[in-house]
Design an enzyme around this catalytic site. Structure first.
Site, PDB file in Angstrom:
ATOM      1  N   ASP A 170       0.846  -1.118   0.018  1.00 38.17           N
ATOM      2  CA  ASP A 170      -0.090   0.126  -0.022  1.00 38.17           C
ATOM      3  C   ASP A 170       0.890   1.218   0.180  1.00 38.17           C
ATOM      4  O   ASP A 170       1.967   1.134   0.192  1.00 38.17           O
ATOM      5  CB  ASP A 170      -0.898  -0.086   1.204  1.00 38.17           C
ATOM      6  CG  ASP A 170      -1.898   1.210   1.087  1.00 38.17           C
ATOM      7  OD1 ASP A 170      -2.463   1.522   0.297  1.00 38.17           O
ATOM      8  OD2 ASP A 170      -1.904   1.858   2.296  1.00 38.17           O
ATOM      9  N   ASP A 229      -0.412   5.111   0.726  1.00 40.61           N
ATOM     10  CA  ASP A 229      -0.495   6.292   1.596  1.00 40.61           C
ATOM     11  C   ASP A 229      -0.516   5.717   3.111  1.00 40.61           C
ATOM     12  O   ASP A 229      -1.301   4.617   3.565  1.00 40.61           O
ATOM     13  CB  ASP A 229      -1.929   6.588   1.459  1.00 40.61           C
ATOM     14  CG  ASP A 229      -1.986   8.286   2.023  1.00 40.61           C
ATOM     15  OD1 ASP A 229      -1.171   8.642   2.779  1.00 40.61           O
ATOM     16  OD2 ASP A 229      -2.886   9.096   1.462  1.00 40.61           O
ATOM     17  N   LYS A 288      -9.315  -3.329  -3.064  1.00 41.55           N
ATOM     18  CA  LYS A 288      -9.142  -3.974  -1.848  1.00 41.55           C
ATOM     19  C   LYS A 288     -10.120  -3.750  -0.801  1.00 41.55           C
ATOM     20  O   LYS A 288     -10.708  -2.665  -0.774  1.00 41.55           O
ATOM     21  CB  LYS A 288      -7.648  -3.421  -1.061  1.00 41.55           C
ATOM     22  CG  LYS A 288      -6.694  -3.486  -2.010  1.00 41.55           C
ATOM     23  CD  LYS A 288      -5.372  -2.965  -1.218  1.00 41.55           C
ATOM     24  CE  LYS A 288      -5.588  -1.223  -1.349  1.00 41.55           C
ATOM     25  NZ  LYS A 288      -4.325  -0.663  -0.624  1.00 41.55           N
ATOM     26  N   ASP A 343      -1.356  -0.371   5.889  1.00 38.51           N
ATOM     27  CA  ASP A 343      -1.410   0.443   7.210  1.00 38.51           C
ATOM     28  C   ASP A 343      -2.873   0.318   7.622  1.00 38.51           C
ATOM     29  O   ASP A 343      -3.262   0.770   8.737  1.00 38.51           O
ATOM     30  CB  ASP A 343      -1.126   1.823   7.200  1.00 38.51           C
ATOM     31  CG  ASP A 343      -2.000   2.510   6.017  1.00 38.51           C
ATOM     32  OD1 ASP A 343      -2.497   1.992   5.234  1.00 38.51           O
ATOM     33  OD2 ASP A 343      -2.339   3.649   6.509  1.00 38.51           O
TER      34      ASP A 343
END
Length: 262
Positions: free
Chosen positions: A8, A10, A179, A204
């Protein structure tokens, strides 16, 4: 090491316009050791080339082949479901280009699908048009169901928020491809050319990155540099294979990360 990474962006590689310390070192190590990886994003606004350019300007040396977006996954899915179909799009350039690349035409009446992604350019007239199309038989497809998107100025409504309006108005549920959908997660693994046991998902967010990885049977690593705190983990029935403060903690432990339990 016969292993690869889905990463991922960000909250993992950067926050806003700031690179997270250790991110450049980690990606450089992957490239230097010829370890396959893909950046996975649920943001459908930008093309993969635009995303790669953003990363390069931040100091991450990658090509567009290292980027896989939910727009790409959505377009490929639709092309298999109905080749050479038509779509009414609420979204921006990354989504329309992905659809065109996969043989789809963008139309303003009688579409096969209403496809929704992120964007700031939509208006209520577009919502009304989409509602009528869905009630007339067009199928509602979402690039993702993220309720909001982080920006430098705070959160703004995401794709899921727009979709919620359409679902409420029409009584129809959207089909989501991004996702944590196994459709996007499986596509990404195939792009790497690896088996399930050879893939680690680094993210995250528990509800998308980690959930998607766990459901696919991938190794999973949660970084605490984004939207999840360690105390949040007690709220989930599933758990990441490994929890680290940031991607910097992985730079010298690739073999350990690859072997962590999902």
């Amino acid at each position: 090491m016969n292993h690869g990474f889905l990463i991922d962006m960000d909250g993992v590689i950067y926050r806003g316009s700031e690179l997270i310390p250790g991110a450049e070192k980690f990606i450089s190590k992957l490239r230097r050791e010829d370890i396959p990886f893909l950046f996975l994003t649920n943001n459908s606004q930008r093309t993969r080339r635009d995303v790669a350019t953003k990363l390069m300007r931040m100091g991450i040396n990658v090509e567009e082949e290292h980027v896989f977006t939910c727009a790409m996954a959505t377009a490929r899915f639709l092309a298999r479901q109905k080749p050479c179909g038509t779509a009414y799009v609420i979204g921006e350039g990354g989504l329309t280009q992905a659809l065109h690349t996969n043989g789809y035409s963008i139309v303003d009446h009688d579409p096969d699908y209403v496809v929704v992604g992120e964007g700031r350019s939509f208006n209520f007239e577009m919502i009304e048009t989409a509602v009528r199309m869905i009630l007339n038989g067009a199928k509602l497809v979402a690039t993702n169901m993220d309720p909001n998107c982080p920006t430098q100025h705070g959160l703004r409504p995401g794709c899921g928020a727009i979709v919620a309006m359409l679902e409420t108005a029409t009584g129809q549920k959207a089909f989501s491809v991004g996702k944590p959908s196994p459709i996007m997660m499986r596509h990404a693994r195939k792009e790497l050319g690896l088996a399930t046991s050879e893939v680690t998902m680094i993210g995250d967010t528990m509800e998308t990155d980690i959930l998607g990885g766990v459901e696919m049977g991938y190794n999973t690593v949660l970084v605490l540099s984004g939207g999840t705190c360690r105390d949040d983990l007690v709220n989930f029935a599933y758990q990441p294979g490994r929890v680290v403060d940031s991607i910097a903690d992985l730079c010298d432990a690739l073999e350990l990360v690859a072997g962590s339990a999902a």
